[in-house]
Design an enzyme around this catalytic site. Sequence first.
Site, PDB file in Angstrom:
ATOM      1  N   GLU A  49      -4.647 -86.262  31.838  1.00  0.00           N
ATOM      2  CA  GLU A  49      -5.423 -86.000  30.639  1.00  0.00           C
ATOM      3  C   GLU A  49      -6.891 -86.210  30.983  1.00  0.00           C
ATOM      4  OE1 GLU A  49      -4.174 -88.471  27.431  1.00  0.00           O
ATOM      5  OE2 GLU A  49      -2.126 -87.705  27.425  1.00  0.00           O
ATOM      6  N   ASP A  60     -10.359 -93.914  19.662  1.00  0.00           N
ATOM      7  CA  ASP A  60     -10.497 -94.594  20.949  1.00  0.00           C
ATOM      8  C   ASP A  60     -11.075 -95.993  20.797  1.00  0.00           C
ATOM      9  OD1 ASP A  60      -9.569 -92.472  22.628  1.00  0.00           O
ATOM     10  OD2 ASP A  60     -11.428 -91.408  22.167  1.00  0.00           O
TER      11      ASP A  60
END
Length: 276
Positions: A49, A60
């Site tokens: 990724e 995040d």
Amino acid sequence: MTRISTRFADLAAEGRPGLVTFITAGDPDGKTSLAILKALPGAGADVIEVGVPFTDPMADGPAIQAAGLRALKAGQTLEKTLQLVRDFRAGDDATPIVLMGYFNPVYVYGVERFLADARGAGVDGLIVVDLPPEEDDELCLPALKAGLDFIRLATPTTDDNRLPAVLKHTAGFVYYVSITGITGSATPDADLVSAAVARIKGHTTLPVAVGFGVKTPAQAAAIAAGADAVVVGSALVEAVRTSLDETGAATPRTLSDVETLVRGLSEAVRGVPRRA
């Protein structure tokens, strides 16, 4: 068959779970980021990724937020991220590459242009965390039409009533978020994860990869025992951060520290028999 489906079919044939690694494009600079990307398959990554840096990454945690800011400060753009994938593809035509990020940079770039350029660069799939199934017309359906897998997230709060909508247009694999919260914020419970994966598999034949909060080889092995793959991200970007010098520049340790961590994770995951 996309590179993603081919890779998961190969993993099934080998009888083992896979390792999915995450890095932030352009962290800490373009040259080092490319060197890390090129080294990941040899260190044991089965799928990669590549995070697209964004100023407001709501899903995040601090580690990946900091990585994104380092990359943006170094001048990383979506165009440069696609070029990073092109440069990687010059030497590797087999390892699946998934771009992970948010819709804003894609929207600004232009959806049609982005999909054509991503496909041409050698991108295999997309994870766009802020587009729910109700917005599939925006990017998911055009991506599928362009030949890119669109990978959805399922979470501990995604119940059996919601799963069909989440899975309807998902392709490649399902990404199960093992904790409630942001990336790297807690350690997942392997037993709970295994039960959740089994529940998801009652709704789909797609492989299920599990991420968020997996940091060590031991944790990776425990999670991989109940999944088709385990995703490690924050630990890798932290390995980058702790290798940098006092000015934030890469050092001779940067590449080697990431490689060492990925090898340890890979060895741990490869020692786990694939779940039935």
